[in-house]
Structure formats: C-alpha cells, structure tokens
Design a protein around this motif. Structure first.
Motif, PDB file in Angstrom:
ATOM      1  N   SER A  41      35.884  24.807  33.252  1.00  0.00           N
ATOM      2  CA  SER A  41      35.264  26.043  33.764  1.00  0.00           C
ATOM      3  C   SER A  41      33.866  25.764  34.306  1.00  0.00           C
ATOM      4  O   SER A  41      33.440  26.390  35.282  1.00  0.00           O
ATOM      5  N   GLU A  83      38.071  33.188  34.984  1.00  0.00           N
ATOM      6  CA  GLU A  83      38.781  33.173  33.712  1.00  0.00           C
ATOM      7  C   GLU A  83      38.650  34.551  33.076  1.00  0.00           C
ATOM      8  O   GLU A  83      37.598  35.176  33.129  1.00  0.00           O
ATOM      9  N   ASP A 159      40.862  30.014  37.390  1.00  0.00           N
ATOM     10  CA  ASP A 159      40.546  29.446  36.079  1.00  0.00           C
ATOM     11  C   ASP A 159      41.525  30.009  35.060  1.00  0.00           C
ATOM     12  O   ASP A 159      41.414  31.158  34.650  1.00  0.00           O
ATOM     13  N   GLU A 160      42.514  29.210  34.714  1.00  0.00           N
ATOM     14  CA  GLU A 160      43.522  29.551  33.724  1.00  0.00           C
ATOM     15  C   GLU A 160      44.242  30.879  34.006  1.00  0.00           C
ATOM     16  O   GLU A 160      44.229  31.801  33.190  1.00  0.00           O
TER      17      GLU A 160
END
Ligand SMILES: Nc1ncnc2c1ncn2[C@@H]1O[C@H](COP(=O)(O)OP(=O)(O)O)[C@@H](O)[C@H]1O
Ligand SMILES: [Mg+2]
Length: 234
Positions: A41, A83, A159-160
C-alpha cells in the motif's frame, strides 16, 4: 508508461521501502504481490501522491511525479481505487460516480463514461439511487472501481479489491478488470488473493523486505520460492 526507480519511503523513523524498482508497461495488468505489511500500500500511496517518498523517482509518461499533489496526479490519469473502497456512504451511487468524474480531464466525458460503467456493472445501474453505504461490500467495490473509471484513467491502481468479498463477488470484480484490460486499460493491482491475481494479470512483481525480490509471469511466480515464502511463510 510508469517507471519506479530507487524508491525509498517510510513513516517517521520507520523506513518501509528500501529502493523499489519496477516498470509498468502500457497495456499491462501487473500484480503487486507480497506478504502482509511488506509495503504494497505504501508503494501505491507513493504513486498516487498520498505518501511522499524520501528518495527515488516515479516517472509517468516521461514526467517526474515525485512530489506532485494527489489531485495533479489524478488529473494526469493515474487513478487509485483505495484499499477499503472509501466511497461516500451517505451519498447515492450516482453522486459517488459523478464525484469521480469531476476532474479536468473527465468532466466532458462524464455521461458517456457513466453509461460504460453501468454496462460493466449493471448492478450499479439498478441501484443508482441507493445510498452507497447500504450496499454490500462487493457492490461497494464495484462502485469504487466505477468511480475510478469516471476519472478517465490511463492507469488504474487497485489496492486489494477482493478484500472481504465472497468468492463469487471476487470473481465478478476480476472479470470486470479483465474486460477493462482487454479494452486497453493499464492496471496495477495489489492483491492478497495470489491465485486470482496470477490468473488474471499479465505479469507480477513480489515485494520482500522493501525491495522487489522477483518479477515474472503468473506461472513463473506461482511456484517461485519467494512467492511461497511471502504467502505461505515457507
Ligand atoms: N500511516 C502509517 N503510519 C505508520 N506506519 C505505517 C503507516 N501505514 C503503514 N505503516 C507501516 O508500514 C509498513 C508497511 O505497510 P503497508 O504499506 O500498508 O503494507 P501492505 O500494504 O503490504 O500490507 C507496516 O509495517 C505498517 O505498519
Ligand atoms: Mg495494504
């Protein structure tokens, strides 16, 4: 298209990235892999200008990005889907999407892009008046991606995106990313789900102890000892 070299970054006295080097080529779907807390991240946040690197270079289409304000970077077409999604829960789906299309580059194309987002995620069209915070996690992830697309990205960074989602919704999200990639979008995706990432990406890089330890294609990375160490603790 995006060149990262010698990137160092951290938080106060703690340094996290110790000279990260990799290149994202135009048209790639690159998976950024690595153990929890490896600094994935932090890399994405350096690219979007949210975290300021202590040294190193980030070049986007030949221009130095390091030190530019986040909104300038978004305007250039490097757009982050953060995220945890970070949609505006008290606003409707439609208003969340409109906010993503408010940049200089995007405003003229806003209604056309909204049609494309609705075609990609019909669920968002069905729910366009619904308050975003009342939708499921998977629907909110669709919205976060839709909002990113509204900004007319040249590169979309995620992000994820499958974090906390059911296998079904994870598949829907990755199928949508695949479609976007086939339509020409360049994608950089941080993901905990190794198999999903390697199945959909064109190549990957593995971050270990603040540097890129290995890069390669999906099959090369799947059984690589460094990948296995990062994900399975082997
Ligand atoms: N805002 C912050 N302040 C202090 N430390 C942070 C902050 N964000 C992340 N870290 C630390 O930096 C390291 C890398 O975090 P992160 O980039 O989030 O890793 P990853 O995304 O790979 O899980 C971790 O040790 C984490 O605790
Ligand atoms: Mg992370």
């Amino acid at each position: 298209m995006l060149e990262i070299s010698g990137l160092h970054a951290g938080y106060g006295a703690v340094s996290v990235l110790h000279g990260v080097d990799f290149t994202l080529h135009q048209g790639a779907f690159l998976g950024l892999l690595g153990a929890n807390n490896a600094g994935k991240s932090t890399i994405i946040n350096c690219l979007s200008g949210v975290v300021r690197p202590t040294s190193g270079h980030i070049r986007f289409e030949g221009r130095e990005l390091t030190g530019l304000a986040p909104h300038k970077i978004t305007d250039m077409g490097l757009i982050q889907v953060p995220e945890g999604r970070l949609i505006f829960p008290q606003m409707s789906v439609l208003d969340n999407l409109k906010l993503g299309g408010g940049t200089k580059r995007a405003i003229a194309k806003r209604s056309d892009e909204m049609e494309r987002v609705f075609a990609l995620f019909p669920r968002l069209s069905e729910r366009h008046t619904q308050m975003a915070g009342t939708m499921s996690g998977g629907e909110q992830q669709m919205l976060a991606i839709g909002r990113g697309l509204m900004g007319q990205p040249k590169v979309l960074m995620l992000d994820e995106p499958s974090l906390g989602l059911s296998p079904l919704f994870s598949q829907i999200i990755f199928a949508a990313l695949k479609k976007l990639h086939e339509d020409g979008l360049t994608i950089l995706c941080v993901e905990q789900n190794l198999n999903l990432t390697l199945a959909y990406s064109t190549s990957g890089v593995v971050l270990e102890r603040g540097v890129i330890a290995v890069e390669g294609s999906g099959p090369e990375l799947r059984d690589h000892p460094i990948t296995r160490r990062a994900y399975l603790g082997l």
